[in-house]
Motif scaffolding. Structure first.
Motif, PDB file in Angstrom:
ATOM      1  N   THR A   1       0.816  -1.214   0.000  1.00  0.00           N
ATOM      2  CA  THR A   1       0.000   0.000   0.000  1.00  0.00           C
ATOM      3  C   THR A   1       0.851   1.266   0.000  1.00  0.00           C
ATOM      4  N   GLN A   2       2.157   1.135   0.233  1.00  0.00           N
ATOM      5  CA  GLN A   2       3.042   2.297   0.282  1.00  0.00           C
ATOM      6  C   GLN A   2       3.721   2.570  -1.052  1.00  0.00           C
ATOM      7  N   VAL A   3       3.577   1.661  -2.013  1.00  0.00           N
ATOM      8  CA  VAL A   3       4.239   1.845  -3.307  1.00  0.00           C
ATOM      9  C   VAL A   3       3.190   1.977  -4.402  1.00  0.00           C
ATOM     10  N   ASP A   4       3.588   2.592  -5.509  1.00  0.00           N
ATOM     11  CA  ASP A   4       2.691   2.771  -6.650  1.00  0.00           C
ATOM     12  C   ASP A   4       2.759   1.610  -7.632  1.00  0.00           C
ATOM     13  N   THR A   5       3.868   0.894  -7.643  1.00  0.00           N
ATOM     14  CA  THR A   5       4.028  -0.232  -8.559  1.00  0.00           C
ATOM     15  C   THR A   5       3.118  -1.383  -8.133  1.00  0.00           C
ATOM     16  N   SER A   6       2.419  -1.950  -9.096  1.00  0.00           N
ATOM     17  CA  SER A   6       1.532  -3.081  -8.800  1.00  0.00           C
ATOM     18  C   SER A   6       1.593  -4.079  -9.947  1.00  0.00           C
TER      19      SER A   6
ATOM     20  N   ILE B   1       9.394   2.929 -10.014  1.00  0.00           N
ATOM     21  CA  ILE B   1      10.016   2.012  -9.059  1.00  0.00           C
ATOM     22  C   ILE B   1      11.094   2.732  -8.249  1.00  0.00           C
ATOM     23  N   ASP B   2      11.882   3.564  -8.916  1.00  0.00           N
ATOM     24  CA  ASP B   2      12.889   4.339  -8.184  1.00  0.00           C
ATOM     25  C   ASP B   2      12.223   5.255  -7.163  1.00  0.00           C
ATOM     26  N   ASN B   3      11.079   5.812  -7.534  1.00  0.00           N
ATOM     27  CA  ASN B   3      10.345   6.647  -6.586  1.00  0.00           C
ATOM     28  C   ASN B   3       9.788   5.814  -5.437  1.00  0.00           C
ATOM     29  N   ASP B   4       9.390   4.565  -5.734  1.00  0.00           N
ATOM     30  CA  ASP B   4       8.901   3.680  -4.683  1.00  0.00           C
ATOM     31  C   ASP B   4       9.994   3.370  -3.661  1.00  0.00           C
ATOM     32  N   VAL B   5      11.223   3.234  -4.128  1.00  0.00           N
ATOM     33  CA  VAL B   5      12.339   3.000  -3.199  1.00  0.00           C
ATOM     34  C   VAL B   5      12.438   4.156  -2.213  1.00  0.00           C
ATOM     35  N   GLN B   6      12.320   5.385  -2.718  1.00  0.00           N
ATOM     36  CA  GLN B   6      12.384   6.557  -1.852  1.00  0.00           C
ATOM     37  C   GLN B   6      11.183   6.609  -0.907  1.00  0.00           C
ATOM     38  N   LYS B   7      10.006   6.244  -1.408  1.00  0.00           N
ATOM     39  CA  LYS B   7       8.818   6.261  -0.561  1.00  0.00           C
ATOM     40  C   LYS B   7       8.925   5.243   0.570  1.00  0.00           C
TER      41      LYS B   7
ATOM     42  N   GLU C   1      11.580   5.586   7.812  1.00  0.00           N
ATOM     43  CA  GLU C   1      12.176   6.665   8.607  1.00  0.00           C
ATOM     44  C   GLU C   1      11.110   7.383   9.431  1.00  0.00           C
ATOM     45  N   SER C   2       9.936   7.609   8.841  1.00  0.00           N
ATOM     46  CA  SER C   2       8.883   8.318   9.564  1.00  0.00           C
ATOM     47  C   SER C   2       8.350   7.519  10.736  1.00  0.00           C
ATOM     48  N   ASN C   3       8.584   6.202  10.746  1.00  0.00           N
ATOM     49  CA  ASN C   3       8.133   5.357  11.842  1.00  0.00           C
ATOM     50  C   ASN C   3       9.264   4.959  12.779  1.00  0.00           C
ATOM     51  N   GLY C   4      10.375   5.703  12.732  1.00  0.00           N
ATOM     52  CA  GLY C   4      11.427   5.508  13.719  1.00  0.00           C
ATOM     53  C   GLY C   4      12.603   4.676  13.282  1.00  0.00           C
ATOM     54  N   TYR C   5      12.563   4.074  12.092  1.00  0.00           N
ATOM     55  CA  TYR C   5      13.689   3.279  11.594  1.00  0.00           C
ATOM     56  C   TYR C   5      14.615   4.210  10.815  1.00  0.00           C
ATOM     57  N   LEU C   6      15.401   4.981  11.555  1.00  0.00           N
ATOM     58  CA  LEU C   6      16.138   6.092  10.963  1.00  0.00           C
ATOM     59  C   LEU C   6      17.321   5.630  10.124  1.00  0.00           C
ATOM     60  N   ASN C   7      17.756   4.402  10.295  1.00  0.00           N
ATOM     61  CA  ASN C   7      18.883   3.890   9.503  1.00  0.00           C
ATOM     62  C   ASN C   7      18.450   2.865   8.463  1.00  0.00           C
ATOM     63  N   ALA C   8      17.152   2.839   8.157  1.00  0.00           N
ATOM     64  CA  ALA C   8      16.646   1.843   7.200  1.00  0.00           C
ATOM     65  C   ALA C   8      17.242   2.076   5.819  1.00  0.00           C
ATOM     66  N   ARG C   9      17.510   0.970   5.121  1.00  0.00           N
ATOM     67  CA  ARG C   9      18.013   1.040   3.745  1.00  0.00           C
ATOM     68  C   ARG C   9      17.090   0.218   2.850  1.00  0.00           C
ATOM     69  N   VAL C  10      16.845   0.730   1.646  1.00  0.00           N
ATOM     70  CA  VAL C  10      15.954   0.067   0.697  1.00  0.00           C
ATOM     71  C   VAL C  10      16.638   0.046  -0.672  1.00  0.00           C
ATOM     72  N   THR C  11      16.692  -1.119  -1.295  1.00  0.00           N
ATOM     73  CA  THR C  11      17.185  -1.256  -2.667  1.00  0.00           C
ATOM     74  C   THR C  11      16.175  -2.074  -3.451  1.00  0.00           C
ATOM     75  N   ARG C  12      16.373  -2.169  -4.745  1.00  0.00           N
ATOM     76  CA  ARG C  12      15.440  -2.944  -5.560  1.00  0.00           C
ATOM     77  C   ARG C  12      16.201  -3.758  -6.606  1.00  0.00           C
ATOM     78  N   GLU C  13      15.566  -4.845  -7.059  1.00  0.00           N
ATOM     79  CA  GLU C  13      16.122  -5.701  -8.104  1.00  0.00           C
ATOM     80  C   GLU C  13      15.039  -5.983  -9.134  1.00  0.00           C
ATOM     81  N   LEU C  14      15.416  -5.967 -10.425  1.00  0.00           N
ATOM     82  CA  LEU C  14      14.496  -6.263 -11.519  1.00  0.00           C
ATOM     83  C   LEU C  14      14.901  -7.589 -12.166  1.00  0.00           C
ATOM     84  N   ILE C  15      13.977  -8.509 -12.210  1.00  0.00           N
ATOM     85  CA  ILE C  15      14.242  -9.831 -12.784  1.00  0.00           C
ATOM     86  C   ILE C  15      13.297 -10.013 -13.968  1.00  0.00           C
TER      87      ILE C  15
END
Length: 786
Positions: A213-218, A233-239, A245-259
């Motif tokens: 529900t937090q990403v636009d890609t479906s 998808i790149d924008n979804d990574v930022q979202k 981060e907004s929920n307290g996970y200030l060091n969270a990292r997100v990456t993506r892979e396309l198969i």
């Protein structure tokens, strides 16, 4: 003697020094005067143009002979000429005339080629209209290789946004100034669709369904939807990063892979998440406040030590600080700064750095409205409330006024693009008065809506509505042009509505007019005429008449209103064995019913409240063929008792209470009835209450109660199950003799793509019933309007 010989030399040196100083002062004065006053433009020349007429170039030039020279104006002239694509390049230079004025010269370097032909090869899935809108190229235009490259990029980007990830556009001709053709060779490639969206690494905050529900890609469903867009998808990574981060996970990292699949027509999108530690607040404080103490501020801060860091809470704190000082006429800038605590991992310190912009309270100067082409300026100013010239500027009220303008429906307000009405405070450092600039952009206010609904209470009902939210009853047309350009009868901020709702059991036709600010005061006037027809089990009822209502919104929670309805009520088809209560009203009955009402509303949402209270009370007195009083009151309270870690998925307890009393002379068609979807479920609509000879005759006293527990089933909160207990009674007098109770379960479905459509399905089972009550296990409601 030696001393007297030196005196003349000293005098000579003194006179010489004074002369030099005077000359320097004179030169400095001349220089300062010259610097303070820009030189005059003596002439504007165009040079270097061969094929482009000088007068065509001059259309883009704002610098004029006889005006003061401005480097900013010249820079803007060059920008406009470059964007026109008439010349290839533009340069400017200045020369001095004999009297010290400026000769301004624009040197034009023309494109050497002219476009004779434009070709788009292999553009099989882009229409000619789309190609024209993207390229904006015409035969006879100057050749511009730079622009052609931009067009190639935009064409490729357009195809990629359509899901053609492997699309490419090459320029075969049009890269040289001397070319006469522009040829684009387009490789469209296949439409790539998203086969799956998965998440890996999430442990604590949210499930994969919630993250979707937090990403636009479906993903696609049988080749519907799910077109692959790499930018999305790149924008979804930022979202996702911002969500954690907004929920307290200030060091969270997100990456993506396309198969990609072997056929390159489908892709699996995998988001990899490293949550890290969830941070708690070590301490929180505001720094830099001068007009109020830090201790005062600390009292209303939402963020507290020991709590998990939450961006919503800190954003609320920033707004509270701005409001607390802003109500005093001082503007403040607040910046949130976070500091980690190295010696205590998992803790974060929150500081709000406050800078008070105004040293003294500011007052409103002039108020200017721009962007209102049709809407009258006084209509816009109505939504500003108490923001008047001479008043102390209340900065929170400016934000409220912006929200009121956006909610009016008269102006463009798009949360996704950020487009909305704004109020800008124009600073005047030499005065305590500041001017306000109100910017609006008008939007479409007229609409035609077609829809339908179905319920167990009213059967199938269609709906056709013509609505204008910016109506002006006094703006009569002065020409045919005003009629066909839709400028007549518009601009006054009034609402005019025509509604037709034919149905199998109910039909309704209404024409209504509403003035939200009567005489430019915070009072509303509503006038409507209607025809209503309904088939009940016992009889057929039709009503036609008019309603007049005067309302006043006291504040954001309280509304009061007064009105009267004048109507004829027709009663037919009552049957041979109908009780006297129905025989007394057979035929036409005239009513004049004044009404006083008040409501109090603090609900956080109209669609699905999770917190807050709604109270509504009214008193009526019917006159005409019958004389009777009616008093009603309703209260609904909503509590959230559980929610997910990110604040979604709220479990809600909803309690509703209704009470009503009517006089003994109240006709049968104005009495209270119980049962149905909005009453005691498990009983038919109007199937609960006094009964004479098999006819439901209604009661003069009603008391209803309901408690409902709502549990979301899906991560997007658009599907939830409810459990409920309904109870109540309808009596002939003020007493409680036959108190009914039912219990059941239900399902609530919200379909956002269709309005959203609310769908309610309930199964109610009577526990305590009366002898003549009519039961109905299943109740439902489906409605939508477009």
């Amino acid at each position: 003697m030696a001393n007297t010989d030196r005196m003349p030399a000293q005098r000579i040196w003194g006179v010489f020094s004074l002369g030099v100083l005077a000359a320097l002062l004179s030169a400095w004065s001349a220089f300062a005067q010259s610097a303070a006053t820009p030189p005059i433009i003596a002439e504007v020349r165009i040079v270097g143009n061969v094929n482009i007429p000088a007068d065509q170039i001059m259309r883009y030039i704002r610098a004029k002979k006889g005006e003061y020279y401005s480097a900013d104006v010249v820079k803007e002239d060059i920008r406009r000429l470059q964007e026109s694509r008439l010349p290839n390049k533009v340069f400017s230079r200045e020369e001095r005339s004999a009297d010290g004025q400026i000769i301004l010269i624009y040197e034009i370097r023309e494109n050497r080629g002219i476009i004779r032909d434009i070709v788009f090869k292999h553009a099989n899935h882009i229409s000619d209209k789309e190609l024209d809108n993207i390229a904006r190229l015409k035969k006879g235009m100057p050749m511009s290789p730079v622009w052609n490259q931009q067009v190639a990029y935009e064409l490729q980007d357009f195809l990629k946004k359509q899901g053609r990830y492997f699309a490419s556009v090459q320029i075969e001709e049009g890269l040289k100034d001397t070319d006469t053709r522009v040829v684009f060779n387009i490789t469209e490639g296949p439409v790539v669709r998203v086969r799956s969206v998965t998440f890996k690494g999430q442990d604590q905050l949210a499930t994969a369904d919630r993250l979707k529900t937090q990403v636009d890609t479906s993903r696609h469903y049988v080749n519907f939807g799910g077109k692959f867009n790499s930018a999305m998808i790149d924008n979804d990574v930022q979202k996702l990063r911002e969500y954690y981060e907004s929920n307290g996970y200030l060091n969270a990292r997100v990456t993506r892979e396309l198969i990609f699949t072997n056929e390159l027509n489908e892709v699996d999108v995998v988001f990899y998440i490293h949550e890290g530690e969830r941070f708690r607040v070590d301490y929180v404080k505001a720094e830099g406040l001068k007009s109020v103490s830090a201790e005062e501020t600390q009292k209303f801060l939402t963020t507290k030590p020991g709590q998990f860091y939450n961006k919503k809470d800190t954003a609320t704190d920033v707004r509270y600080i701005q409001d607390y000082v802003g109500y005093r006429g001082r503007k403040v800038d607040v910046q949130e700064v976070r500091f980690s605590v190295p010696e205590q991992p998992g803790l974060v310190r929150v500081q709000y750095l406050v800078k008070e912009v105004d040293t003294v309270p500011s007052r409103v100067g002039t108020v200017t409205v721009v962007g209102n082409d049709i809407t009258r300026a006084d209509v816009v100013r109505r939504y500003l409330g108490n923001i008047l010239p001479g008043q102390t500027i209340s900065y929170p009220d400016l934000r409220i006024a912006e929200a009121n303008l956006a909610r009016s429906g008269l102006f463009a307000a798009n949360p996704e693009t950020g487009e909305r009405p704004t109020i800008e405070v124009i600073d005047n450092p030499n005065s305590a008065f500041k001017d306000l600039l109100v910017r609006v952009k008008e939007t479409t206010t007229g609409s035609i809506m077609l829809g339908a609904g179905v319920s167990s209470d009213a059967g199938l009902v269609g709906q056709a509505v013509i609505n204008e939210k910016n109506f002006d009853i006094f703006n009569w047309p002065t020409s045919w042009e005003e009629l066909y350009t839709l400028r007549a009868f518009r601009g006054g901020g009034q609402e005019f509505r025509i509604e037709a709702a034919p149905g199998t059991q109910v039909q309704r036709y209404v024409v209504s007019f509403r003035e939200p600010f009567l005489f430019d005061r915070p009072y509303s006037l509503g006038v409507s005429g209607y025809y209503y027809d309904r088939i009940f089990n016992e009889y057929t009822e039709n009503r036609y008449g008019g309603r007049f209502t005067l309302g006043h919104q006291v504040n954001n929670q309280v509304t009061v209103n007064a009105g009267i309805r004048l109507e004829n009520v027709g009663v037919d088809n009552i049957g041979d064995f109908a009780p006297q209560d129905y025989k007394d009203v057979l035929g036409t009955n005239f009513l004049a019913v004044p009404r006083l009402g008040m409501s109090y509303d603090t609900r956080d949402s109209f669609m699905r409240p999770t917190e807050g209270l709604f109270v509504d009370g009214a008193g009526e007195y019917g006159m005409g063929d019958f004389n009777f009083p009616i008093l009603t009151a309703e209260a609904s309270h909503f509590y959230s008792v559980f929610q997910r870690a990110d604040g979604s998925g709220k479990h809600v307890i909803a309690m509703k209470h209704q009470i009503g009393w009517a006089g003994d002379s109240t006709p049968v068609f104005e009495r209270f009835y119980g049962g149905g979807f909005r009453s005691v479920r498990g009983f038919q609509f109007r199937g609960l209450g006094p009964n004479d000879n098999g006819y439901m005759v209604g009661g003069n006293f009603m008391f209803m109660n309901s408690i409902e527990y709502q549990i979301p089933l899906k991560a997007n909160d658009n599907l939830y199950v409810v459990g409920f207990i309904d109870s109540g009674t309808v009596e002939r007098d003020v007493s409680i003799r036959d108190y009914r109770v039912s219990a059941g379960v239900g399902l609530r479905i919200v379909v956002p793509m269709m309005g959203p459509v609310p769908i309610a399905l309930d199964f109610g089972f009577p526990i305590v019933r009366g002898e003549t009550d009519r039961e109905q296990i299943f109740a439902f409601y489906v409605g939508f309007a477009r």
